[in-house]
Design a protein around this motif. Structure first.
Motif, PDB file in Angstrom:
ATOM      1  N   ARG A   4      58.107  36.473  24.182  1.00  0.00           N
ATOM      2  CA  ARG A   4      58.485  37.245  24.969  1.00  0.00           C
ATOM      3  C   ARG A   4      58.421  38.613  25.513  1.00  0.00           C
ATOM      4  O   ARG A   4      58.495  39.620  24.158  1.00  0.00           O
ATOM      5  CB  ARG A   4      60.203  37.013  24.395  1.00  0.00           C
ATOM      6  CG  ARG A   4      61.297  38.263  25.219  1.00  0.00           C
ATOM      7  CD  ARG A   4      62.727  38.103  24.873  1.00  0.00           C
ATOM      8  NE  ARG A   4      63.164  37.718  25.786  1.00  0.00           N
ATOM      9  CZ  ARG A   4      64.085  36.675  26.572  1.00  0.00           C
ATOM     10  NH1 ARG A   4      65.588  37.548  25.792  1.00  0.00           N
ATOM     11  NH2 ARG A   4      64.810  35.520  26.703  1.00  0.00           N
ATOM     12  N   VAL A  50      67.906  48.548  31.844  1.00  0.00           N
ATOM     13  CA  VAL A  50      66.997  49.070  30.874  1.00  0.00           C
ATOM     14  C   VAL A  50      67.642  49.908  30.820  1.00  0.00           C
ATOM     15  O   VAL A  50      67.766  50.842  31.881  1.00  0.00           O
ATOM     16  CB  VAL A  50      65.796  48.787  31.221  1.00  0.00           C
ATOM     17  CG1 VAL A  50      64.594  49.553  31.230  1.00  0.00           C
ATOM     18  CG2 VAL A  50      65.408  47.314  31.534  1.00  0.00           C
ATOM     19  N   ILE A  72      61.600  48.137  27.668  1.00  0.00           N
ATOM     20  CA  ILE A  72      62.499  49.227  27.673  1.00  0.00           C
ATOM     21  C   ILE A  72      61.847  50.073  27.634  1.00  0.00           C
ATOM     22  O   ILE A  72      63.535  50.736  27.712  1.00  0.00           O
ATOM     23  CB  ILE A  72      61.950  48.664  25.495  1.00  0.00           C
ATOM     24  CG1 ILE A  72      60.747  48.771  25.456  1.00  0.00           C
ATOM     25  CG2 ILE A  72      62.581  47.425  25.484  1.00  0.00           C
ATOM     26  CD1 ILE A  72      60.218  49.572  24.161  1.00  0.00           C
ATOM     27  N   TYR A  97      56.844  48.180  27.192  1.00  0.00           N
ATOM     28  CA  TYR A  97      57.320  47.149  27.138  1.00  0.00           C
ATOM     29  C   TYR A  97      57.141  46.773  25.274  1.00  0.00           C
ATOM     30  O   TYR A  97      57.128  47.301  24.416  1.00  0.00           O
ATOM     31  CB  TYR A  97      56.608  46.299  27.042  1.00  0.00           C
ATOM     32  CG  TYR A  97      56.188  45.851  28.958  1.00  0.00           C
ATOM     33  CD1 TYR A  97      57.299  45.073  29.438  1.00  0.00           C
ATOM     34  CD2 TYR A  97      55.559  46.438  30.061  1.00  0.00           C
ATOM     35  CE1 TYR A  97      56.875  44.860  30.684  1.00  0.00           C
ATOM     36  CE2 TYR A  97      55.375  46.485  31.078  1.00  0.00           C
ATOM     37  CZ  TYR A  97      56.106  45.753  32.059  1.00  0.00           C
ATOM     38  OH  TYR A  97      56.614  46.395  33.224  1.00  0.00           O
ATOM     39  N   ARG A 156      61.256  41.282  32.140  1.00  0.00           N
ATOM     40  CA  ARG A 156      61.292  40.204  31.132  1.00  0.00           C
ATOM     41  C   ARG A 156      60.283  39.049  31.260  1.00  0.00           C
ATOM     42  O   ARG A 156      60.600  38.883  32.554  1.00  0.00           O
ATOM     43  CB  ARG A 156      62.941  40.079  30.781  1.00  0.00           C
ATOM     44  CG  ARG A 156      62.599  39.143  29.247  1.00  0.00           C
ATOM     45  CD  ARG A 156      63.743  38.573  29.455  1.00  0.00           C
ATOM     46  NE  ARG A 156      64.851  36.993  30.593  1.00  0.00           N
ATOM     47  CZ  ARG A 156      65.781  37.504  30.997  1.00  0.00           C
ATOM     48  NH1 ARG A 156      66.111  38.524  30.651  1.00  0.00           N
ATOM     49  NH2 ARG A 156      66.304  36.714  32.444  1.00  0.00           N
ATOM     50  N   ASP A 157      59.680  38.840  30.864  1.00  0.00           N
ATOM     51  CA  ASP A 157      58.836  37.501  30.767  1.00  0.00           C
ATOM     52  C   ASP A 157      58.563  36.435  29.527  1.00  0.00           C
ATOM     53  O   ASP A 157      58.383  37.298  28.040  1.00  0.00           O
ATOM     54  CB  ASP A 157      57.474  38.191  31.027  1.00  0.00           C
ATOM     55  CG  ASP A 157      56.743  37.611  31.743  1.00  0.00           C
ATOM     56  OD1 ASP A 157      56.788  36.451  32.318  1.00  0.00           O
ATOM     57  OD2 ASP A 157      55.295  37.567  31.735  1.00  0.00           O
ATOM     58  N   ASP A 158      59.007  35.388  29.832  1.00  0.00           N
ATOM     59  CA  ASP A 158      58.974  34.438  28.877  1.00  0.00           C
ATOM     60  C   ASP A 158      57.592  33.422  28.459  1.00  0.00           C
ATOM     61  O   ASP A 158      57.698  32.744  29.777  1.00  0.00           O
ATOM     62  CB  ASP A 158      60.626  33.891  28.204  1.00  0.00           C
ATOM     63  CG  ASP A 158      61.226  34.820  27.888  1.00  0.00           C
ATOM     64  OD1 ASP A 158      61.460  34.918  27.178  1.00  0.00           O
ATOM     65  OD2 ASP A 158      62.722  34.436  28.554  1.00  0.00           O
ATOM     66  N   THR A 209      60.104  34.408  34.619  1.00  0.00           N
ATOM     67  CA  THR A 209      59.838  35.612  34.653  1.00  0.00           C
ATOM     68  C   THR A 209      61.014  36.551  35.188  1.00  0.00           C
ATOM     69  O   THR A 209      61.440  36.011  36.350  1.00  0.00           O
ATOM     70  CB  THR A 209      58.917  36.216  35.410  1.00  0.00           C
ATOM     71  OG1 THR A 209      57.652  35.717  34.801  1.00  0.00           O
ATOM     72  CG2 THR A 209      58.287  37.703  35.699  1.00  0.00           C
ATOM     73  N   CYS A 210      61.734  37.958  34.986  1.00  0.00           N
ATOM     74  CA  CYS A 210      62.320  38.047  35.910  1.00  0.00           C
ATOM     75  C   CYS A 210      61.875  39.491  36.457  1.00  0.00           C
ATOM     76  O   CYS A 210      61.436  40.823  35.702  1.00  0.00           O
ATOM     77  CB  CYS A 210      63.409  38.917  34.372  1.00  0.00           C
ATOM     78  SG  CYS A 210      65.327  39.470  35.318  1.00  0.00           S
ATOM     79  N   GLU A 248      59.527  42.587  26.900  1.00  0.00           N
ATOM     80  CA  GLU A 248      61.012  43.074  27.680  1.00  0.00           C
ATOM     81  C   GLU A 248      60.104  44.386  27.857  1.00  0.00           C
ATOM     82  O   GLU A 248      60.311  45.032  27.432  1.00  0.00           O
ATOM     83  CB  GLU A 248      62.062  42.977  26.749  1.00  0.00           C
ATOM     84  CG  GLU A 248      63.203  41.850  26.801  1.00  0.00           C
ATOM     85  CD  GLU A 248      64.053  41.331  25.682  1.00  0.00           C
ATOM     86  OE1 GLU A 248      63.923  42.150  24.532  1.00  0.00           O
ATOM     87  OE2 GLU A 248      65.075  41.084  26.180  1.00  0.00           O
ATOM     88  N   ILE A 265      70.076  42.475  34.865  1.00  0.00           N
ATOM     89  CA  ILE A 265      69.206  43.290  33.316  1.00  0.00           C
ATOM     90  C   ILE A 265      69.980  44.596  32.862  1.00  0.00           C
ATOM     91  O   ILE A 265      69.415  45.572  34.472  1.00  0.00           O
ATOM     92  CB  ILE A 265      68.459  42.876  33.088  1.00  0.00           C
ATOM     93  CG1 ILE A 265      67.335  43.605  33.371  1.00  0.00           C
ATOM     94  CG2 ILE A 265      67.979  41.114  32.989  1.00  0.00           C
ATOM     95  CD1 ILE A 265      65.796  43.387  32.886  1.00  0.00           C
TER      96      ILE A 265
END
Length: 174
Positions: free
Chosen positions: A122, A64, A126, A148, A103-105, A92-93, A124, A62
């Motif tokens: 979600r 950022v 940033i 985040y 990232r966390d969903d 979770t990424c 992310e 990903i």
């Protein structure tokens, strides 16, 4: 294999605090991570009990702030009983070079004190931790913070978002 670091945390899910400190410390991240690794844990936090199964389901890159980060995708499924009854699915990424999620969903469906709910969140990354944007991968962390963004399901782009600053962890080699 290195011993996992143990910390006390308040149990919560998508902003619902439903217990206390995990009774039986939980392994949240095992290092080094490898695709296909898995672990499970049974826990109790206040009046809620859970069983969590975690699997490393792959990697992804990903971006950022223009920097590509390779993440391990951790998939967690939790069954909740007690004060909260339901299921939680979390993906979770995890960016090992930062020592934090990029990232966390979360999705939780259940009942809390008899009230039915369904929630999605979600998170992310940033903004990279201070000093990370210009440093090549693997460089030591500089003290600072990361920002985040939180997006709640059903929100329009740019709506219902907030920024939360999290202190950047220092690596042992930094």
């Amino acid at each position: 294999m290195p011993r996992p670091e143990r910390r006390q945390v308040q149990a919560s899910s998508v902003g619902i605090a439903y217990g206390g400190t995990f009774d039986v410390p939980q392994t949240l991240i095992r290092t080094p991570l490898q695709d296909g690794d898995s672990w499970s844990g049974r826990w109790r936090a206040g009046g809620t009990r859970g069983t969590t199964d975690t699997t490393v389901t792959g990697t992804e890159t990903i971006t950022v702030q223009g920097r590509g980060l390779t993440c391990y995708v951790l998939t967690r499924d939790t069954t909740l009983n007690g004060d909260v009854i339901g299921i939680q699915h979390q993906q979770t990424c995890w960016a090992p070079e930062l020592g934090m999620p990029a990232r966390d969903d979360h999705r939780v469906d259940g009942t809390y004190q008899g009230v039915r709910f369904s929630a999605r969140v979600r998170m992310e990354l940033i903004t990279l931790p201070v000093g990370e944007a210009q440093q090549p991968a693997g460089s030591a962390h500089a003290p600072g913070s990361a920002a985040y963004g939180f997006a709640h399901a059903g929100a329009s782009p740019g709506q219902a978002t907030s920024r939360v600053h999290r202190p950047a962890a220092r690596r042992a080699d930094g």
